[in-house]
Design a protein around this motif. Sequence first.
Motif, PDB file in Angstrom:
ATOM      1  N   VAL A 463       0.840  -1.202   0.000  1.00  0.00           N
ATOM      2  CA  VAL A 463       0.000   0.000   0.000  1.00  0.00           C
ATOM      3  C   VAL A 463       0.872   1.249   0.000  1.00  0.00           C
ATOM      4  N   TRP A 464       1.930   1.231   0.794  1.00  0.00           N
ATOM      5  CA  TRP A 464       2.836   2.384   0.866  1.00  0.00           C
ATOM      6  C   TRP A 464       3.554   2.597  -0.467  1.00  0.00           C
ATOM      7  N   LYS A 465       3.900   1.499  -1.125  1.00  0.00           N
ATOM      8  CA  LYS A 465       4.629   1.605  -2.389  1.00  0.00           C
ATOM      9  C   LYS A 465       3.749   2.102  -3.531  1.00  0.00           C
ATOM     10  N   ASP A 466       2.455   1.816  -3.458  1.00  0.00           N
ATOM     11  CA  ASP A 466       1.546   2.205  -4.542  1.00  0.00           C
ATOM     12  C   ASP A 466       0.305   2.872  -3.946  1.00  0.00           C
ATOM     13  N   PRO A 467       0.476   4.016  -3.301  1.00  0.00           N
ATOM     14  CA  PRO A 467      -0.634   4.617  -2.542  1.00  0.00           C
ATOM     15  C   PRO A 467      -1.839   5.002  -3.394  1.00  0.00           C
ATOM     16  N   HIS A 468      -1.604   5.465  -4.619  1.00  0.00           N
ATOM     17  CA  HIS A 468      -2.719   5.938  -5.441  1.00  0.00           C
ATOM     18  C   HIS A 468      -3.686   4.811  -5.798  1.00  0.00           C
ATOM     19  N   ALA A 469      -3.186   3.583  -5.827  1.00  0.00           N
ATOM     20  CA  ALA A 469      -4.060   2.445  -6.119  1.00  0.00           C
ATOM     21  C   ALA A 469      -5.053   2.190  -4.990  1.00  0.00           C
ATOM     22  N   PHE A 470      -4.798   2.806  -3.831  1.00  0.00           N
ATOM     23  CA  PHE A 470      -5.661   2.601  -2.662  1.00  0.00           C
ATOM     24  C   PHE A 470      -6.294   3.921  -2.197  1.00  0.00           C
ATOM     25  N   ASN A 471      -6.463   4.840  -3.131  1.00  0.00           N
ATOM     26  CA  ASN A 471      -7.110   6.130  -2.843  1.00  0.00           C
ATOM     27  C   ASN A 471      -6.339   6.970  -1.826  1.00  0.00           C
ATOM     28  N   ILE A 472      -5.036   6.771  -1.758  1.00  0.00           N
ATOM     29  CA  ILE A 472      -4.200   7.557  -0.851  1.00  0.00           C
ATOM     30  C   ILE A 472      -3.532   8.675  -1.648  1.00  0.00           C
ATOM     31  N   LYS A 473      -3.663   9.900  -1.153  1.00  0.00           N
ATOM     32  CA  LYS A 473      -3.133  11.057  -1.877  1.00  0.00           C
ATOM     33  C   LYS A 473      -1.683  11.340  -1.507  1.00  0.00           C
ATOM     34  N   THR A 474      -1.405  11.405  -0.213  1.00  0.00           N
ATOM     35  CA  THR A 474      -0.041  11.683   0.240  1.00  0.00           C
ATOM     36  C   THR A 474       0.294  10.803   1.435  1.00  0.00           C
ATOM     37  N   VAL A 475       1.577  10.534   1.616  1.00  0.00           N
ATOM     38  CA  VAL A 475       2.039   9.768   2.776  1.00  0.00           C
ATOM     39  C   VAL A 475       3.127  10.561   3.485  1.00  0.00           C
ATOM     40  N   SER A 476       3.246  10.320   4.777  1.00  0.00           N
ATOM     41  CA  SER A 476       4.260  11.002   5.582  1.00  0.00           C
ATOM     42  C   SER A 476       4.458  10.206   6.863  1.00  0.00           C
ATOM     43  N   ASN A 477       5.432  10.619   7.656  1.00  0.00           N
ATOM     44  CA  ASN A 477       5.589   9.991   8.960  1.00  0.00           C
ATOM     45  C   ASN A 477       4.345  10.230   9.810  1.00  0.00           C
ATOM     46  N   HIS A 478       4.047   9.287  10.677  1.00  0.00           N
ATOM     47  CA  HIS A 478       2.918   9.461  11.591  1.00  0.00           C
ATOM     48  C   HIS A 478       3.146  10.708  12.438  1.00  0.00           C
ATOM     49  N   SER A 479       2.092  11.460  12.675  1.00  0.00           N
ATOM     50  CA  SER A 479       2.212  12.735  13.391  1.00  0.00           C
ATOM     51  C   SER A 479       2.748  12.574  14.809  1.00  0.00           C
ATOM     52  N   SER A 480       2.586  11.402  15.397  1.00  0.00           N
ATOM     53  CA  SER A 480       3.065  11.203  16.768  1.00  0.00           C
ATOM     54  C   SER A 480       4.584  11.290  16.864  1.00  0.00           C
ATOM     55  N   TYR A 481       5.289  10.985  15.764  1.00  0.00           N
ATOM     56  CA  TYR A 481       6.749  11.127  15.799  1.00  0.00           C
ATOM     57  C   TYR A 481       7.132  12.586  16.053  1.00  0.00           C
ATOM     58  N   ALA A 482       6.406  13.515  15.427  1.00  0.00           N
ATOM     59  CA  ALA A 482       6.697  14.939  15.618  1.00  0.00           C
ATOM     60  C   ALA A 482       6.363  15.386  17.033  1.00  0.00           C
ATOM     61  N   GLU A 483       5.436  14.684  17.679  1.00  0.00           N
ATOM     62  CA  GLU A 483       5.050  15.049  19.042  1.00  0.00           C
ATOM     63  C   GLU A 483       6.044  14.544  20.079  1.00  0.00           C
ATOM     64  N   ILE A 484       6.747  13.450  19.765  1.00  0.00           N
ATOM     65  CA  ILE A 484       7.646  12.871  20.770  1.00  0.00           C
ATOM     66  C   ILE A 484       9.124  13.069  20.447  1.00  0.00           C
ATOM     67  N   LEU A 485       9.434  13.565  19.231  1.00  0.00           N
ATOM     68  CA  LEU A 485      10.824  13.780  18.838  1.00  0.00           C
ATOM     69  C   LEU A 485      11.015  15.215  18.364  1.00  0.00           C
ATOM     70  N   PRO A 486      12.221  15.754  18.470  1.00  0.00           N
ATOM     71  CA  PRO A 486      12.483  17.085  17.913  1.00  0.00           C
ATOM     72  C   PRO A 486      12.213  17.098  16.412  1.00  0.00           C
ATOM     73  N   SER A 487      11.776  18.228  15.891  1.00  0.00           N
ATOM     74  CA  SER A 487      11.370  18.310  14.485  1.00  0.00           C
ATOM     75  C   SER A 487      12.507  17.970  13.531  1.00  0.00           C
ATOM     76  N   HIS A 488      13.743  18.362  13.873  1.00  0.00           N
ATOM     77  CA  HIS A 488      14.850  18.075  12.959  1.00  0.00           C
ATOM     78  C   HIS A 488      15.131  16.580  12.877  1.00  0.00           C
ATOM     79  N   ILE A 489      14.685  15.824  13.891  1.00  0.00           N
ATOM     80  CA  ILE A 489      14.846  14.371  13.867  1.00  0.00           C
ATOM     81  C   ILE A 489      13.632  13.711  13.228  1.00  0.00           C
TER      82      ILE A 489
END
Length: 638
Positions: A463-489
Amino acid sequence: MITERERRKIGSLKRIALVSTPWPLFSRPSIQLGALKAYLDKQFPDLEIDAHHFYLKVAETINYKLYQVVSERTWLAETVYAALLVPEQFERIERVFCREISGNPLFRKAGLKTLAAQVKKVSDAFIDGTDWGGFGLIGFSVCLCQLTSALYFIKRIKRRFPHLCIVIGGSMFAGESTRNLFQLVPEADFVVNGEGEVPLSSLVRYLRASGGHEEIPPITGVISQKTASNEIPTAFSQMETLSNLPPPDYDDYFNLLKTFSPQKTFFPTLPAEISRGCWWRKPKRTSKYSGCAFCNLNLQWSGYRSKGPLQVVSEIDKLTTKYKTLSVAFMDNLLPIKRSEDIFAGLSRLDKDLRLFAEIRATTPRHVLEAMQIAGVQEVQIGIEALSTRLLKKLNKGTTAIQNLEIMKHCEELGIVNVSNLILHFPGSDLMDVEETLRNLEFALPFRPLRFVHFWLGLGSPVWKDPHAFNIKTVSNHSSYAEILPSHISNSMSFMIQAYRGDLGLQKKIWQPVKKKIRAWKKSYAELHRTPLSTPILSFRDGRDFLIISQKRVGAEPSTHRLVGTSRAIYLFCRRHRSLKRILANFPEIAQDRIVPFLSMMVDKRLMFEENGRYLSLAVPLRWAGNSGFSSRDRANT
């Protein structure tokens, strides 16, 4: 600069440490550490290897129940050491923590600040009390729920011993997730991409022969600070066969457990493996994808390899004898279908009352399940994932709803606890998938309820490799990573758990009725099994030329049905799912216009299930159900 004394110490490399930080299941030794230690010990008999299953010490310190709750939720687990790593983000991290605990009473006295302080105290005592300078290399196994804890240990140890060689490996870092990894962990010297035994032994061999890790030439499967680039490493270096892999060494785990007070000791479950990889991931002409569309569990391996039956049986015998415990969990993502029956038949001949767990495919034949039950398999996780054949095709499971119901029925009959999942919110699923699921759930009610889980996007999955085939527009890291780690990391690399924009709002809405249905299913199943000697919800007793089916109901007397003569024979014939063509061929003396109405009546009464002209009888024999309490010797003689 490295002093000559330090260079000689590293070059001699007489001692290494392997570390597993929180939050793996505390009741099991780390199979990653156990397998690596056993393999390295075989390769280098004079090498001293300390395996630190440190998560067990944390569990003993904070309370086993509390540890278990934390370890079962990824983001909850990651917040604890994140609070120690990034104290300036404590408020953001605490919001994640509070969101994840969901009012659990265990956390009334243990908020994040208290829990982090407890964990810091025991972790720092371990770090400060260990002579890390006496090791030539420290290897960290990092899997799910271990990211922030491993980072905390690596940074603290490297700060005290800057010239110590640090190696990272594990399922958290394979393929795409190794890109820019040294921005996340600049303290690391090497990263193992994929299976660890061969690359780590090659690295140890070079370190023992050289004066320091700066002089190490390129090693397949090993990424260094010097060789790291933005290119995704694809080369693995793994064993061609598992036949020479020794049984895992869990001595350090059990030695640590012996230091606990009697009130805190227990009988652990031994992790074992029959195979590595997934044979379902093999490329297929009939499918665009290899493997299940949502799965990223096998990125650290290439292909599929399995041990022979004699090797597996010998290993389980040795491990259970050595560590004096009888619970074993097979860690395979998928058992070898051709060898499984021989393996479990061999285990049943050990004359040990084993308690086994395994993960299996829904296509596992009935006779293999019987061999598993006789050997001592008491719990399985089946790759069910959906009760809609339409959705199963989207998931690329290669199975159907009727196959899933059949194996659920077999488990109910054999007394094997089925702890399988139903995936909700899969991108691209629609109302037709939901309606089919709701319809088929009506026929699953006699069997142990499935657990619903929400789809999450795994890095490297189809699914991650072919997101458009599954109606996915954009992918990114889960937002929780930004909440628990510094933004530069959090923005420096791709992490294992991804987020996406697509039809998630629609998915949450349309799957609500299924959630409601599953909750009701769990409630009714528990009500109908409230006593230890409860009989199956849907069962039959055979009278040789007639059949009595009992259908238990909540708040009412059981509904009973009697099938006589040919009706009985047809029902028993469909204990495995059969096509109408096969049924007609097996009963040529009965006209189709008599058989079809009978089958339709059985389906209307929820006594049989029909899908695409195939029929499955749902009742289980009363005399077989409940035999799962026998010992392996008793079962072998029934």
